[in-house]
Motif scaffolding. Structure first.
Motif, mmCIF file in Angstrom:
data_model
loop_
_atom_site.group_PDB
_atom_site.id
_atom_site.type_symbol
_atom_site.label_atom_id
_atom_site.label_comp_id
_atom_site.label_asym_id
_atom_site.label_seq_id
_atom_site.Cartn_x
_atom_site.Cartn_y
_atom_site.Cartn_z
ATOM 1 N N ALA A 15 0.972 -0.963 -0.145
ATOM 2 C CA ALA A 15 -0.084 0.038 -0.058
ATOM 3 C C ALA A 15 0.863 1.210 0.072
ATOM 4 N N LEU A 16 0.660 2.069 -1.105
ATOM 5 C CA LEU A 16 1.352 3.383 -1.154
ATOM 6 C C LEU A 16 0.369 4.550 -0.746
ATOM 7 N N SER A 17 1.117 5.511 0.017
ATOM 8 C CA SER A 17 0.090 6.840 0.261
ATOM 9 C C SER A 17 0.931 7.928 -0.467
ATOM 10 N N GLY A 18 0.189 8.872 -0.679
ATOM 11 C CA GLY A 18 0.640 10.020 -1.316
ATOM 12 C C GLY A 18 0.813 10.215 -2.725
ATOM 13 N N THR A 19 0.338 9.119 -3.525
ATOM 14 C CA THR A 19 0.549 9.203 -5.019
ATOM 15 C C THR A 19 -0.367 9.657 -5.627
ATOM 16 N N THR A 20 -0.453 9.931 -6.842
ATOM 17 C CA THR A 20 -1.203 10.692 -7.849
ATOM 18 C C THR A 20 -2.550 9.568 -7.963
ATOM 19 N N TYR A 21 -2.347 8.090 -7.515
ATOM 20 C CA TYR A 21 -3.416 7.467 -7.641
ATOM 21 C C TYR A 21 -4.483 7.415 -6.518
ATOM 22 N N GLY A 22 -4.090 7.940 -5.628
ATOM 23 C CA GLY A 22 -5.081 8.128 -4.268
ATOM 24 C C GLY A 22 -5.370 6.728 -3.817
ATOM 25 N N LYS A 23 -6.868 6.754 -3.498
ATOM 26 C CA LYS A 23 -7.334 5.418 -2.816
ATOM 27 C C LYS A 23 -6.843 4.195 -3.552
ATOM 28 N N ARG A 24 -6.718 4.088 -4.796
ATOM 29 C CA ARG A 24 -6.377 3.045 -5.571
ATOM 30 C C ARG A 24 -4.917 2.461 -5.209
ATOM 31 N N SER A 25 -4.261 3.245 -4.680
ATOM 32 C CA SER A 25 -2.766 2.821 -4.230
ATOM 33 C C SER A 25 -2.526 2.714 -2.789
ATOM 34 N N GLU A 26 -3.430 3.506 -2.043
ATOM 35 C CA GLU A 26 -3.497 3.459 -0.803
ATOM 36 C C GLU A 26 -3.990 2.185 -0.176
ATOM 37 N N GLU A 27 -4.847 1.544 -0.652
ATOM 38 C CA GLU A 27 -5.560 0.302 -0.180
ATOM 39 C C GLU A 27 -4.475 -0.960 -0.709
ATOM 40 N N ILE A 28 -4.373 -1.747 0.215
ATOM 41 C CA ILE A 28 -3.467 -3.005 0.049
ATOM 42 C C ILE A 28 -3.690 -3.644 -1.349
ATOM 43 N N HIS A 29 -2.973 -3.785 -2.125
ATOM 44 C CA HIS A 29 -3.161 -4.464 -3.448
ATOM 45 C C HIS A 29 -1.909 -5.143 -3.992
ATOM 46 N N GLY A 30 -1.946 -6.048 -4.705
ATOM 47 C CA GLY A 30 -0.788 -7.135 -5.164
ATOM 48 C C GLY A 30 -0.339 -6.882 -6.424
ATOM 49 N N HIS A 31 0.995 -7.459 -6.683
ATOM 50 C CA HIS A 31 1.657 -7.219 -8.048
ATOM 51 C C HIS A 31 2.013 -8.639 -8.177
ATOM 52 N N SER A 32 2.498 -9.018 -9.539
ATOM 53 C CA SER A 32 3.417 -9.941 -9.861
ATOM 54 C C SER A 32 4.688 -9.321 -10.098
ATOM 55 N N PHE A 33 5.678 -9.637 -9.564
ATOM 56 C CA PHE A 33 7.055 -8.760 -9.701
ATOM 57 C C PHE A 33 7.823 -9.692 -10.590
ATOM 58 N N ARG A 34 8.817 -9.180 -11.454
ATOM 59 C CA ARG A 34 9.802 -10.219 -12.009
ATOM 60 C C ARG A 34 11.191 -9.191 -11.789
ATOM 61 N N ALA A 35 12.266 -9.989 -11.137
ATOM 62 C CA ALA A 35 13.550 -9.146 -11.044
ATOM 63 C C ALA A 35 14.505 -9.758 -11.585
ATOM 64 N N GLU A 36 15.646 -8.831 -12.152
ATOM 65 C CA GLU A 36 16.736 -9.271 -12.691
ATOM 66 C C GLU A 36 17.890 -8.743 -12.086
ATOM 67 N N VAL A 37 19.001 -9.889 -11.958
ATOM 68 C CA VAL A 37 20.436 -9.423 -11.307
ATOM 69 C C VAL A 37 21.341 -9.681 -12.491
ATOM 70 N N THR A 38 21.995 -8.634 -12.556
ATOM 71 C CA THR A 38 23.147 -8.902 -13.742
ATOM 72 C C THR A 38 24.493 -8.391 -13.068
ATOM 73 N N ILE A 39 25.356 -9.458 -13.447
ATOM 74 C CA ILE A 39 26.753 -9.757 -13.022
ATOM 75 C C ILE A 39 27.549 -9.366 -14.321
ATOM 76 N N ARG A 40 28.752 -8.699 -14.165
ATOM 77 C CA ARG A 40 29.664 -8.423 -15.138
ATOM 78 C C ARG A 40 30.934 -9.015 -14.714
ATOM 79 N N GLY A 41 31.717 -9.391 -15.893
ATOM 80 C CA GLY A 41 33.002 -10.269 -15.510
ATOM 81 C C GLY A 41 33.350 -10.849 -16.882
ATOM 82 N N ARG A 42 34.703 -11.490 -16.855
ATOM 83 C CA ARG A 42 35.120 -12.329 -17.749
ATOM 84 C C ARG A 42 35.192 -13.792 -17.091
ATOM 85 N N PRO A 43 35.016 -14.570 -18.057
ATOM 86 C CA PRO A 43 34.916 -16.014 -17.588
ATOM 87 C C PRO A 43 36.074 -16.356 -17.301
ATOM 88 N N ASP A 44 36.111 -17.394 -16.185
ATOM 89 C CA ASP A 44 37.174 -18.135 -15.621
ATOM 90 C C ASP A 44 37.771 -18.896 -16.601
#
Length: 133
Positions: A15-44
């Motif tokens: 739940a997020l307060s103080g956004t331009t979405y108002g009540k829609r954002s202030e009420e508890i609501h759910g999302h499906s999230f996808r995250a990516e972690v990127t590593i940089r380097g040279r192969p061993d």
């Protein structure tokens, strides 16, 4: 130089307060999230890998456990449960796996994402801990 990316998904509510979405954002609501972690380097030379993905998978498993099917407002250390906070939270918990260069968090159903590019630790790309050579 190579970049290796590992993705994972989690379901969570907030739940997020103080956004331009108002009540829609202030009420508890759910999302499906996808995250990516990127590593940089040279192969061993011996393994041919930038990083053993099992190492990164272990770190990601711990993060996923902390976030999946949770009310993000109650996750200790997250702060305000925004995309920005999520990307930094994940970064802080996986950066010791290797030379993490970027963490991105997506809410595909909303066509939204945020990427965090933190300071790259001065470590060898095959090291498990900052400062280890």
């Amino acid at each position: 130089m190579w970049e290796l990316t590992k993705s994972f998904r989690f379901e969570a509510a907030h739940a997020l307060s103080g956004t331009t979405y108002g009540k829609r954002s202030e009420e508890i609501h759910g999302h499906s999230f996808r995250a990516e972690v990127t590593i940089r380097g040279r192969p061993d030379a011996a393994t041919g890998m930038v990083l053993d993905l099992g190492i990164l998978d272990g770190c990601i498993g711990e993060v996923r456990k902390a976030l999946d099917h949770k009310l993000l407002n109650n996750v200790e250390g997250l702060g305000v449960p925004t995309l920005e906070s999520l990307s930094r939270f994940i970064w802080d918990r996986v950066q010791h796996a290797g030379r993490v260069t970027k963490v991105s968090v997506y809410r595909d159903s909303c066509n939204e994402s945020c990427s965090y590019f933190g300071p790259i630790p001065d470590i060898d790309c095959h090291s498990h801990r900052p400062g280890e050579r």
